[in-house]
Scaffold this motif. Structure first.
Motif, PDB file in Angstrom:
ATOM      1  N   ASP A  92      75.094  49.525  57.243  1.00 28.54           N
ATOM      2  CA  ASP A  92      75.144  50.951  57.829  1.00 28.54           C
ATOM      3  C   ASP A  92      74.290  51.742  57.006  1.00 28.54           C
ATOM      4  OD1 ASP A  92      75.890  53.545  58.622  1.00 28.54           O
ATOM      5  OD2 ASP A  92      78.143  53.272  58.099  1.00 28.54           O
ATOM      6  N   LEU A  93      73.082  52.225  57.448  1.00 27.51           N
ATOM      7  CA  LEU A  93      71.994  52.619  56.625  1.00 27.51           C
ATOM      8  C   LEU A  93      71.517  54.039  57.110  1.00 27.51           C
ATOM      9  CD1 LEU A  93      69.757  49.531  56.940  1.00 27.51           C
ATOM     10  CD2 LEU A  93      71.342  49.961  55.141  1.00 27.51           C
ATOM     11  N   ARG A  94      70.783  54.858  56.198  1.00 29.10           N
ATOM     12  CA  ARG A  94      70.105  55.918  56.436  1.00 29.10           C
ATOM     13  C   ARG A  94      68.746  56.042  56.025  1.00 29.10           C
ATOM     14  NH1 ARG A  94      71.511  61.283  57.668  1.00 29.10           N
ATOM     15  NH2 ARG A  94      73.603  60.941  57.483  1.00 29.10           N
ATOM     16  N   GLY A  95      67.975  56.491  56.900  1.00 25.44           N
ATOM     17  CA  GLY A  95      66.342  56.494  56.503  1.00 25.44           C
ATOM     18  C   GLY A  95      65.607  57.141  57.491  1.00 25.44           C
ATOM     19  N   ARG A  96      64.227  57.072  57.687  1.00 26.09           N
ATOM     20  CA  ARG A  96      63.425  57.420  58.514  1.00 26.09           C
ATOM     21  C   ARG A  96      62.921  56.153  59.374  1.00 26.09           C
ATOM     22  NH1 ARG A  96      61.867  60.908  54.178  1.00 26.09           N
ATOM     23  NH2 ARG A  96      62.338  63.081  54.777  1.00 26.09           N
ATOM     24  N   PHE A  97      63.031  56.279  60.686  1.00 30.10           N
ATOM     25  CA  PHE A  97      62.779  55.362  61.510  1.00 30.10           C
ATOM     26  C   PHE A  97      61.510  55.586  62.205  1.00 30.10           C
ATOM     27  CE2 PHE A  97      67.066  54.479  60.904  1.00 30.10           C
ATOM     28  CZ  PHE A  97      67.357  53.090  61.030  1.00 30.10           C
ATOM     29  N   ASN A  98      60.503  54.623  62.145  1.00 28.73           N
ATOM     30  CA  ASN A  98      59.249  54.741  62.734  1.00 28.73           C
ATOM     31  C   ASN A  98      59.056  53.911  63.795  1.00 28.73           C
ATOM     32  OD1 ASN A  98      56.566  55.206  63.370  1.00 28.73           O
ATOM     33  ND2 ASN A  98      55.888  55.646  61.472  1.00 28.73           N
ATOM     34  N   ALA A  99      58.986  54.512  65.196  1.00 30.15           N
ATOM     35  CA  ALA A  99      58.877  53.680  66.416  1.00 30.15           C
ATOM     36  C   ALA A  99      57.713  53.035  66.699  1.00 30.15           C
ATOM     37  CB  ALA A  99      59.471  54.260  67.631  1.00 30.15           C
ATOM     38  N   SER A 100      56.662  53.311  65.903  1.00 29.32           N
ATOM     39  CA  SER A 100      55.159  52.530  66.343  1.00 29.32           C
ATOM     40  C   SER A 100      55.547  51.112  65.726  1.00 29.32           C
ATOM     41  CB  SER A 100      54.213  53.443  65.366  1.00 29.32           C
ATOM     42  OG  SER A 100      54.523  53.247  63.811  1.00 29.32           O
ATOM     43  N   LYS A 101      54.523  50.263  66.319  1.00 25.03           N
ATOM     44  CA  LYS A 101      54.158  49.130  66.154  1.00 25.03           C
ATOM     45  C   LYS A 101      54.436  48.846  64.650  1.00 25.03           C
ATOM     46  CE  LYS A 101      55.209  46.500  69.611  1.00 25.03           C
ATOM     47  NZ  LYS A 101      56.001  45.342  69.890  1.00 25.03           N
ATOM     48  N   ALA A 102      55.057  47.651  64.085  1.00 28.78           N
ATOM     49  CA  ALA A 102      54.750  47.330  62.541  1.00 28.78           C
ATOM     50  C   ALA A 102      54.794  45.914  62.512  1.00 28.78           C
ATOM     51  CB  ALA A 102      56.010  47.659  61.722  1.00 28.78           C
ATOM     52  N   GLU A 103      53.836  45.326  61.676  1.00 34.28           N
ATOM     53  CA  GLU A 103      53.594  44.012  61.728  1.00 34.28           C
ATOM     54  C   GLU A 103      54.899  43.165  61.469  1.00 34.28           C
ATOM     55  OE1 GLU A 103      50.989  40.419  59.461  1.00 34.28           O
ATOM     56  OE2 GLU A 103      50.738  42.620  59.001  1.00 34.28           O
ATOM     57  N   GLY A 104      55.255  42.261  62.361  1.00 29.18           N
ATOM     58  CA  GLY A 104      56.361  41.654  62.402  1.00 29.18           C
ATOM     59  C   GLY A 104      57.627  42.188  63.080  1.00 29.18           C
ATOM     60  N   GLY A 105      57.421  43.483  63.490  1.00 25.24           N
ATOM     61  CA  GLY A 105      58.604  44.258  63.881  1.00 25.24           C
ATOM     62  C   GLY A 105      58.256  45.201  64.998  1.00 25.24           C
TER      63      GLY A 105
END
Length: 227
Positions: free
Chosen positions: A89-102
């Motif tokens: 259960d986490l909080r942070g900034r989610f960036n939907a742009s493509k990331a290497e490996g995800g």
């Protein structure tokens, strides 16, 4: 060393090096505001040298960067299931742009719960709760919402009570209620806490007092509390 622990370790080595360099530059880094960050629940796993987070009910996987120095690597490694996964259960900034490996990137700043995978993604009560706390000896749990708190102690019928909340220094707070001649208090502090039975990790420590008799446990914020 398990495959999960190994994958997590190697995915985080560059981060550890960066943290050491940062500490040399500043011994007291400024506190980062969580405004604009998103809280999500899902599973963590190690894959090809990266730590990945998959939100509940979603196919996307986010590459995790531990920007808040939360030690998520160490916290997760000891709770992995046979598939190398843990619930988080986490909080942070989610960036939907493509990331290497995800499929995107998660800049992680805080964790609320880390535990073995189970039914947490299907918890029907999570979204309406402001706080959950529980403990052992005897088994007890408290669920708090805007409508009141429900106290359930082993061997006794559940009790629903109204409450008053008092904010205290250092992020601590107290919930109290008096009914039917009983004094009930729940003291909560922002402190890493380990469930004595399951080994699950919580971001809050808790102490329940009923007529002066105290039992200790752990807790976490529910989905309707904006911290």
């Amino acid at each position: 060393m398990s495959a999960f622990r190994s994958a997590l370790l190697f995915s985080m080595l560059p981060l550890f090096a960066g943290c050491q360099l940062l500490n040399l530059q500043s011994s007291a880094p400024a506190k980062v505001s969580t405004a604009g960050m998103t809280r999500m629940q899902g599973t963590l796993t190690g894959d090809n040298g990266k730590l990945l987070f998959q939100p509940c009910g979603e196919p996307r996987r986010y590459v995790v960067l531990d920007r808040g120095n939360t030690a998520i690597l160490q916290e997760a490694a000891g709770l992995a299931d046979a598939q190398g996964k843990v619930f988080a259960d986490l909080r942070g900034r989610f960036n939907a742009s493509k990331a290497e490996g995800g499929d995107g990137q998660l800049d992680l700043h805080q964790w609320y719960r880390v535990e073995r995978t189970g039914q947490a993604c299907e918890d029907p009560n999570f979204k309406r709760l402001t706080l959950h706390a529980d403990g052992e000896n005897p088994v007890w749990n408290v669920n708090v919402s805007g409508k009141g708190m429900i106290i359930d102690v082993q061997g006794q019928p559940p009790v629903a009570l109204p409450y008053l909340e008092e904010q205290l220094p250092d992020g601590r707070f107290n919930l109290s209620s008096e009914a039917n001649g009983q004094r009930v208090e729940l003291w909560v502090a922002p402190q890493r806490c380990v469930d004595s039975k399951s080994g699950a990790l919580r971001h809050l420590s808790a102490e329940l007092r009923i007529n002066g008799q105290a039992v200790r446990g752990c807790g976490y914020y529910g989905g309707s509390r904006n911290d």
